[in-house]
Design a protein around this motif. Structure first.
Motif, short mmCIF file in Angstrom:
data_model
loop_
_atom_site.label_atom_id
_atom_site.label_comp_id
_atom_site.label_asym_id
_atom_site.label_seq_id
_atom_site.Cartn_x
_atom_site.Cartn_y
_atom_site.Cartn_z
N HIS A 187 -9.12 4.26 -3.55
CA HIS A 187 -9.29 4.56 -2.12
C HIS A 187 -10.20 3.54 -1.45
CE1 HIS A 187 -6.92 8.05 -2.22
NE2 HIS A 187 -7.82 8.93 -2.62
N ARG B 25 -7.80 0.81 5.92
CA ARG B 25 -7.79 2.02 6.77
C ARG B 25 -6.77 1.87 7.90
NH1 ARG B 25 -10.87 5.30 3.40
NH2 ARG B 25 -10.28 3.74 1.91
N TRP C 276 -4.46 9.58 10.94
CA TRP C 276 -5.57 9.96 10.07
C TRP C 276 -5.31 11.24 9.27
CZ3 TRP C 276 -10.94 8.57 12.62
CH2 TRP C 276 -11.01 7.17 12.74
N TYR D 69 -4.96 10.81 5.51
CA TYR D 69 -6.11 10.84 4.59
C TYR D 69 -6.26 12.23 3.99
CZ TYR D 69 -7.46 6.44 6.82
OH TYR D 69 -7.47 5.16 7.29
N TYR E 183 -11.27 9.15 2.64
CA TYR E 183 -10.40 10.10 1.95
C TYR E 183 -11.30 11.25 1.49
CZ TYR E 183 -6.42 6.89 1.74
OH TYR E 183 -5.37 6.09 2.07
#
Lengths: 319, 205
Positions: free
Chosen positions: A95, A100, A107, A110, A183
């Protein structure tokens, strides 16, 4: 009529045929011969090609190196509990090395990361064990909420927010500082995180319990929305705040116990251990009290509004 | 022998008789037969021409019918894929399942785009009688809009793959607009076809 009289007639007919079938089509760019001028060569029609299956990820070995973290937290019944979480080191490092998403709308990915699922489902079971009594559903929900709210808050730009003591390589430098959505297992290993990290972790844990949740994005904050048909407990001294998305009500839940900067006053104990109930925004940031948040579903699939092919009547006179 | 008038001895050029146009004796029967032949030839030419023209038009309509029919058969298959895809509930999908769902969406979009482009080329090349030009044009317009809608679907799937969900949403909205235009074109096609076949006046759209 004699033979010599027939020959000119035949020759004339031949000339007419040559003009009609060869000269005229050649001049007009039409196919030469008896073919219909409108027809085009017909090949086989296209066929459906199913998508290739995505390669399956290799599971992380259970016996490899792992991070173990202990969280001490206060449950809804007032009891103090300690919960141990073990995260494979390889998963955490993978991760950390993953770029990102700059688009907030993605999002939710995640929260629902497939690789995190075993760790988070175990954690959700430990924090909120399945109960035979359906009335206990609320306590299970609140224990997850309280657990996440009590994870210390730390800003993305603070190196103290990361076990390495430095910003991760994929931290994004934005206008207001640094953005690094974690994450869920990253927040657990780091043992801290900011508002979006908490909302993402809480969203994942509640998803494991079967709750439908969305991320609520404000100009300077992120929280979680929990779908409930109606939430108006008799003890609440506030009007629970909710937002409507696709006809469903999502009640506001704070992911951190962040109180307008008090968390950074040097006395974190002053704000820790003060959980926020569902729908309570009385002590929230001004943006939470004044803005309508952008609602980001955890699962995003583009859904067309129009997609029906209408059969038509065929022209009469066909075969 | 006189050198100016060479005339071999013993040979004499006979004098030609005065040429006269032979007299044609046109009897009533002969005149009627000639006129009848002319009329017959003209009538045969007119009827033959009309039959030939009619035959050509029938052939054109039959070809148009067959091409629209083939297009509709393929669109039915596309429609089946779409309907089955849209029936899949997406509420509880994992991220991996969402991605697989979108890969299928992209494959359907590609299929729809190829099918509409293929049939559009065939139907547009059809030579049709003048009465059917409106219907043909509306059908081609419908296929064009459908093709555009599938192209936007492809773009939306591409944007999803890039995790640019805003762009995906924009493309879906554009696709929805193209679908609405497709629907309008199909309505026009039905109206134009009715007018071509019933000879009715085409009401304004």
């Amino acid at each position: 009529m004699e033979r010599k009289d027939v020959l000119p007639v035949l020759a004339g007919g031949l000339v007419i045929l040559v003009v009609a079938l060869v000269v005229k089509p050649a001049l007009l760019g039409e196919p030469i011969g008896l073919a219909s001028p409108g027809s085009v060569p017909v090949h086989n029609p296209p066929v459906y090609v199913p998508p290739a299956a995505a390669p399956t990820a290799t599971p992380f070995p259970d016996d490899g190196a792992a991070y173990t973290r202990n969280f001490r937290w206060t449950a809804i019944d007032g009891g103090v509990r300690t919960t141990e979480v073990t995260v494979p080191e390889a998963l955490f490092l993978e991760h950390r090395e993953t770029p990102r998403f700059s688009d907030y709308n993605s999002w939710g990915r995640y929260a629902l990361a497939e690789a995190d699922r075993p760790v988070l489902e175990d954690l959700a079971r430990e924090i909120a064990p399945p109960a035979a009594n359906p009335d206990e559903g609320y306590f299970r929900l609140m224990n997850v909420v309280f657990f996440v709210q009590q994870i210390p808050y730390d800003k993305d730009e603070n190196t103290t927010s990361y076990i390495e003591g430095a910003l991760p390589p994929h931290a994004m430098y934005v206008k207001d500082g640094v953005e690094y959505p974690k994450y869920p297992v990253e927040m657990l290993v780091d043992g801290r995180g900011d508002c979006e990290d908490a909302a993402i972790l809480m969203g994942r844990l509640l998803d494991a319990l079967g709750y439908d949740t969305v991320l609520l994005r404000y100009s300077d904050h992120m929280a979680l929305g929990i779908r409930m048909n109606e939430f108006n407990p008799y003890y609440a001294k506030y009007t629970p705040k909710y937002f409507t998305y696709e006809g469903k009500h999502y009640y506001y839940v704070e992911g951190t116990n962040y109180c307008g900067g008090d968390a950074f006053s040097g006395d974190p104990i002053a704000v820790w251990g003060k959980p926020y109930p569902i729908g309570d925004t009385q002590d929230s940031l001004p943006s939470v009290q004044s803005e309508t948040p952008q609602i980001i579903p955890l699962r995003y699939v583009p859904e067309p509004g129009e997609y029906r092919i209408r059969p038509v009547r065929l022209p009469a006179g066909g075969a | 022998m006189d050198p100016d008038t060479p005339e071999p001895s013993g040979l004499r050029i006979p004098k030609l008789p005065d040429l006269k146009i032979p007299k044609l004796t046109v009897t009533r029967e002969k005149a009627l037969a000639a006129a009848g032949t002319v009329v017959f030839v003209v009538v045969v030419a007119v009827i033959g021409g009309a039959i030939l023209l009619n035959y050509t038009e029938d052939q054109q309509v039959a070809a148009f019918h067959s091409h629209v029919s083939a297009s509709e058969a393929d669109l039915f298959l596309v429609s089946g894929k779409i309907t089955s895809h849209m029936r899949t509930p997406t509420n509880d999908l994992s991220v991996a399942e969402c991605d697989a769902h979108m890969r299928e969406f992209a494959a359907i979009a590609r299929y729809g785009r190829d099918v509409t482009a293929y049939h559009r080329r065939i139907v547009a090349a059809d030579a049709v009688p003048e009465a059917y030009v409106g219907a043909q044009s509306a059908y081609v317009r419908a296929l064009d809009n459908l093709n555009r809608a599938f192209t936007f679907w492809s773009s939306a799937a591409g944007a999803y793959e890039m995790r640019d969900y805003n762009a995906a949403n924009r493309n879906i909205a554009e696709a929805d607009a193209a679908w609405r235009e497709y629907n309008a074109a199909i309505t026009d096609y039905d109206r134009e076809l009715r007018a071509a076949e019933e000879g009715a006046e085409v009401p304004p759209a």
